[in-house]
Design a protein around this motif. Sequence first.
Motif, mmCIF file in Angstrom:
data_model
loop_
_atom_site.group_PDB
_atom_site.id
_atom_site.type_symbol
_atom_site.label_atom_id
_atom_site.label_comp_id
_atom_site.label_asym_id
_atom_site.label_seq_id
_atom_site.Cartn_x
_atom_site.Cartn_y
_atom_site.Cartn_z
ATOM 1 N N PHE A 156 0.834 -1.200 0.000
ATOM 2 C CA PHE A 156 0.000 0.000 0.000
ATOM 3 C C PHE A 156 0.871 1.254 0.000
ATOM 4 O O PHE A 156 0.501 2.278 -0.581
ATOM 5 C CB PHE A 156 -0.928 0.004 1.215
ATOM 6 C CG PHE A 156 -1.817 1.208 1.284
ATOM 7 C CD1 PHE A 156 -2.825 1.406 0.363
ATOM 8 C CD2 PHE A 156 -1.632 2.163 2.272
ATOM 9 C CE1 PHE A 156 -3.638 2.525 0.417
ATOM 10 C CE2 PHE A 156 -2.433 3.284 2.333
ATOM 11 C CZ PHE A 156 -3.447 3.462 1.399
ATOM 12 N N GLY A 157 2.024 1.183 0.655
ATOM 13 C CA GLY A 157 2.951 2.313 0.627
ATOM 14 C C GLY A 157 3.356 2.655 -0.794
ATOM 15 O O GLY A 157 3.495 3.840 -1.152
ATOM 16 N N ARG A 158 3.540 1.652 -1.635
ATOM 17 C CA ARG A 158 3.888 1.906 -3.032
ATOM 18 C C ARG A 158 2.720 2.583 -3.769
ATOM 19 O O ARG A 158 2.954 3.386 -4.686
ATOM 20 C CB ARG A 158 4.268 0.600 -3.722
ATOM 21 C CG ARG A 158 5.488 -0.088 -3.105
ATOM 22 C CD ARG A 158 6.004 -1.221 -3.990
ATOM 23 N NE ARG A 158 7.031 -1.985 -3.303
ATOM 24 C CZ ARG A 158 6.834 -3.177 -2.748
ATOM 25 N NH1 ARG A 158 5.623 -3.732 -2.795
ATOM 26 N NH2 ARG A 158 7.815 -3.813 -2.138
ATOM 27 N N ARG A 190 2.954 6.157 -2.904
ATOM 28 C CA ARG A 190 4.049 6.752 -3.671
ATOM 29 C C ARG A 190 3.615 7.034 -5.105
ATOM 30 O O ARG A 190 3.931 8.102 -5.663
ATOM 31 C CB ARG A 190 5.250 5.803 -3.656
ATOM 32 C CG ARG A 190 6.508 6.384 -4.299
ATOM 33 C CD ARG A 190 7.644 5.360 -4.235
ATOM 34 N NE ARG A 190 8.911 5.952 -4.621
ATOM 35 C CZ ARG A 190 9.334 6.072 -5.880
ATOM 36 N NH1 ARG A 190 8.576 5.639 -6.875
ATOM 37 N NH2 ARG A 190 10.512 6.624 -6.142
ATOM 38 N N LYS A 191 2.893 6.107 -5.686
ATOM 39 C CA LYS A 191 2.420 6.276 -7.061
ATOM 40 C C LYS A 191 1.529 7.499 -7.197
ATOM 41 O O LYS A 191 1.540 8.180 -8.228
ATOM 42 C CB LYS A 191 1.660 5.017 -7.500
ATOM 43 C CG LYS A 191 1.103 5.075 -8.909
ATOM 44 C CD LYS A 191 0.360 3.795 -9.245
ATOM 45 C CE LYS A 191 -0.254 3.867 -10.641
ATOM 46 N NZ LYS A 191 -1.002 2.619 -10.983
ATOM 47 N N HIS A 192 0.766 7.802 -6.142
ATOM 48 C CA HIS A 192 -0.143 8.949 -6.160
ATOM 49 C C HIS A 192 0.481 10.187 -5.520
ATOM 50 O O HIS A 192 -0.223 11.145 -5.207
ATOM 51 C CB HIS A 192 -1.450 8.597 -5.447
ATOM 52 C CG HIS A 192 -2.321 7.647 -6.227
ATOM 53 N ND1 HIS A 192 -2.143 6.280 -6.193
ATOM 54 C CD2 HIS A 192 -3.361 7.880 -7.079
ATOM 55 C CE1 HIS A 192 -3.044 5.699 -6.970
ATOM 56 N NE2 HIS A 192 -3.784 6.645 -7.513
ATOM 57 N N ASN A 193 1.797 10.139 -5.307
ATOM 58 C CA ASN A 193 2.544 11.297 -4.781
ATOM 59 C C ASN A 193 2.069 11.738 -3.390
ATOM 60 O O ASN A 193 2.124 12.923 -3.062
ATOM 61 C CB ASN A 193 2.459 12.473 -5.755
ATOM 62 C CG ASN A 193 3.114 12.160 -7.082
ATOM 63 O OD1 ASN A 193 4.237 11.657 -7.137
ATOM 64 N ND2 ASN A 193 2.407 12.437 -8.178
ATOM 65 N N ASP A 195 9.843 3.843 3.786
ATOM 66 C CA ASP A 195 10.741 3.657 2.647
ATOM 67 C C ASP A 195 9.966 3.349 1.369
ATOM 68 O O ASP A 195 10.349 3.780 0.272
ATOM 69 C CB ASP A 195 11.738 2.532 2.928
ATOM 70 C CG ASP A 195 12.773 2.908 3.978
ATOM 71 O OD1 ASP A 195 12.921 4.115 4.263
ATOM 72 O OD2 ASP A 195 13.411 1.993 4.530
ATOM 73 N N SER A 196 8.861 2.604 1.508
ATOM 74 C CA SER A 196 8.074 2.251 0.327
ATOM 75 C C SER A 196 7.313 3.452 -0.224
ATOM 76 O O SER A 196 6.982 3.487 -1.411
ATOM 77 C CB SER A 196 7.090 1.119 0.656
ATOM 78 O OG SER A 196 6.057 1.571 1.529
ATOM 79 N N VAL A 197 7.033 4.437 0.633
ATOM 80 C CA VAL A 197 6.318 5.645 0.215
ATOM 81 C C VAL A 197 7.290 6.701 -0.302
ATOM 82 O O VAL A 197 6.970 7.466 -1.226
ATOM 83 C CB VAL A 197 5.500 6.233 1.389
ATOM 84 C CG1 VAL A 197 4.752 7.489 0.954
ATOM 85 C CG2 VAL A 197 4.526 5.204 1.947
ATOM 86 N N ASN A 198 8.468 6.742 0.264
ATOM 87 C CA ASN A 198 9.401 7.836 0.041
ATOM 88 C C ASN A 198 9.740 8.063 -1.428
ATOM 89 O O ASN A 198 10.061 7.124 -2.165
ATOM 90 C CB ASN A 198 10.693 7.575 0.823
ATOM 91 C CG ASN A 198 11.643 8.745 0.773
ATOM 92 O OD1 ASN A 198 11.235 9.900 0.862
ATOM 93 N ND2 ASN A 198 12.929 8.452 0.637
ATOM 94 N N GLY A 228 13.030 11.860 -0.903
ATOM 95 C CA GLY A 228 13.163 12.386 0.448
ATOM 96 C C GLY A 228 11.934 13.080 1.003
ATOM 97 O O GLY A 228 12.045 13.826 1.979
ATOM 98 N N ASN A 229 10.734 12.802 0.445
ATOM 99 C CA ASN A 229 9.539 13.513 0.904
ATOM 100 C C ASN A 229 8.854 12.853 2.098
ATOM 101 O O ASN A 229 7.875 13.380 2.623
ATOM 102 C CB ASN A 229 8.523 13.659 -0.234
ATOM 103 C CG ASN A 229 7.873 12.332 -0.636
ATOM 104 O OD1 ASN A 229 8.351 11.245 -0.278
ATOM 105 N ND2 ASN A 229 6.791 12.423 -1.401
ATOM 106 N N SER A 230 9.378 11.705 2.557
ATOM 107 C CA SER A 230 8.748 10.982 3.665
ATOM 108 C C SER A 230 9.796 10.645 4.721
ATOM 109 O O SER A 230 10.947 10.339 4.395
ATOM 110 C CB SER A 230 8.074 9.697 3.161
ATOM 111 O OG SER A 230 7.070 9.998 2.201
ATOM 112 N N ASN A 231 9.357 10.675 6.001
ATOM 113 C CA ASN A 231 10.325 10.522 7.096
ATOM 114 C C ASN A 231 9.710 9.773 8.274
ATOM 115 O O ASN A 231 8.498 9.841 8.511
ATOM 116 C CB ASN A 231 10.783 11.893 7.599
ATOM 117 C CG ASN A 231 11.409 12.749 6.509
ATOM 118 O OD1 ASN A 231 12.579 12.623 6.199
ATOM 119 N ND2 ASN A 231 10.609 13.638 5.916
#
Length: 247
Positions: free
Chosen positions: A155-157, A160-163, A187-190, A193-196
Motif C-alpha cells: 500500500f505504501g507503493r 508513492r504512485k499517487h505522490n 521507505d516504500s512511500v518515500n 526524500g519527501n517521507s520521514n
Amino acid sequence: RLGAWSALLLAVLVCGRAEGAGIEATLIAVDQSGFMVNEDYPPSRLQCQYECVNLITTVKTQNPESTVGLMTMSCGDHDCPSVVVTPTMQNDQSEVLTRLHKLNQRPKHPVQFERAMEVGFMSLKNRPNKNQAPRIVAFVGSPLRIKSPDELVKFGRTLRKHNVAIDIVSFGESAPLNTPILQKFVDSVNKEGNSNLLSLPAETCPPGGLADALFFSPLLADFSQQFNQGASQADAPAEGAPAPAAP
C-alpha cells in the motif's frame, strides 16, 4: 505548558513564511489509544501529541493556500478510523485543535494503522485543490497490530504512485516495537526524500519535549532552517552600524 519549542515557533512566525515552501494538504493522524495517558513523556503522551499537532498546524498554515485536517487512527474492531476535520479549502487551525482537545477526553481504542492509512489516502485523494501536495503526518505512541506487513508495504507503493508523502512520529512503546515495520512502510512511500520516520524513545526525548525534537527533525526541516537563518540575521549587525566598542 510553555516549552522551548514555543519560543522557536514564535520566531518562525515573526520571520514569516518559509520561502519556497510548496502548498500542501496535510492530514494529521493521531493515536487515541489507552497507552496515550502514560506520563513517561511529561506531562503525558496526549499532551505532547497535542503540542506537536499545534506546532505542525501553525507551521503548515503559514502558507494561506495550504490546509490541515485531523483524523483519529483509534477505533474498535468493527469500526473505522475517522476523519474529524477534512483538509479542505478552509484553513482553520483552531478547528483542528478544538476537535483534538475533545478526542483527548476519551482515549480508549487501539490504533488500526492500515485502515487509517487507507482512510487518510481517500480523504486526501478527494481534496478540492489538486495543486496541493498531499501528506499524512501520523503519531504512533502505542504497539501496533499489523495484520500483514507485506500488504502495508504494498500500500505504501500505492501512496508513492499517487505522490502522497508520509511522515511518522513514533514514540512510547512504538519506538522499540514498531520501528522496523514503520521504516519499511516509510521507505516504500518515500520519493526523493519527501517521507520521514522520527523514532523517539522516552530516554532520548529532549527536555523541551516531543515538539522540540519534531521542530529540528527532517519533518519540519524547511522551517527549522528558516529559524536558524532568522536567528543569524538577528544577531548580525545592521549594515552601516558602528562596530561595538572594544572592552
